[in-house]
Write a protein that holds these residues in place. Structure first.
Motif, PDB file in Angstrom:
ATOM      1  N   UNK A   1       0.814  -1.214   0.000  1.00  0.00           N
ATOM      2  CA  UNK A   1       0.000   0.000   0.000  1.00  0.00           C
ATOM      3  C   UNK A   1       0.848   1.265   0.000  1.00  0.00           C
ATOM      4  N   UNK A   2       2.021   1.203   0.593  1.00  0.00           N
ATOM      5  CA  UNK A   2       2.921   2.358   0.617  1.00  0.00           C
ATOM      6  C   UNK A   2       3.563   2.623  -0.743  1.00  0.00           C
ATOM      7  N   UNK A   3       3.496   1.660  -1.652  1.00  0.00           N
ATOM      8  CA  UNK A   3       4.073   1.856  -2.977  1.00  0.00           C
ATOM      9  C   UNK A   3       3.407   3.008  -3.718  1.00  0.00           C
ATOM     10  N   UNK A   4       2.188   3.379  -3.322  1.00  0.00           N
ATOM     11  CA  UNK A   4       1.482   4.474  -3.979  1.00  0.00           C
ATOM     12  C   UNK A   4       2.207   5.798  -3.810  1.00  0.00           C
ATOM     13  N   UNK A   5       2.894   5.996  -2.698  1.00  0.00           N
ATOM     14  CA  UNK A   5       3.634   7.245  -2.524  1.00  0.00           C
ATOM     15  C   UNK A   5       5.149   7.054  -2.660  1.00  0.00           C
ATOM     16  N   UNK A   6       5.646   5.863  -2.364  1.00  0.00           N
ATOM     17  CA  UNK A   6       7.090   5.640  -2.475  1.00  0.00           C
ATOM     18  C   UNK A   6       7.557   5.595  -3.928  1.00  0.00           C
ATOM     19  N   UNK A   7       6.736   5.023  -4.812  1.00  0.00           N
ATOM     20  CA  UNK A   7       7.101   4.933  -6.223  1.00  0.00           C
ATOM     21  C   UNK A   7       7.253   6.292  -6.882  1.00  0.00           C
TER      22      UNK A   7
END
Length: 67
Positions: free
Chosen positions: A45-51
């Motif tokens: 779910x954190x990939x939405x902002x980390x990417x």
């Protein structure tokens, strides 16, 4: 010339991949199973902002390292 920007290119590709996985355009290679630990699904779910952050950072570093 290309070798000078290899780190930034790899960071950009990983950032684009993380963004795709985070928003559901791409599938994560390891299947998330219903009984799996909560931290695993929370991390994806954190990939939405980390990417996007990683992609922007790669572009900023590439521009900053340009002579």
């Amino acid at each position: 010339m290309i070798v000078d920007y290899l780190d930034q290119f790899i960071m950009l590709c990983v950032g684009l991949w993380m963004t795709g996985v985070g928003f559901g355009f791409l599938t994560f290679p390891a299947e998330v199973k219903p009984g799996q630990q909560a931290w695993w699904t929370h991390l994806i779910g954190h990939f939405k902002w980390m990417g996007p952050l990683l992609a922007v950072l790669a572009i900023v570093l590439a521009v900053a390292s340009h002579p």
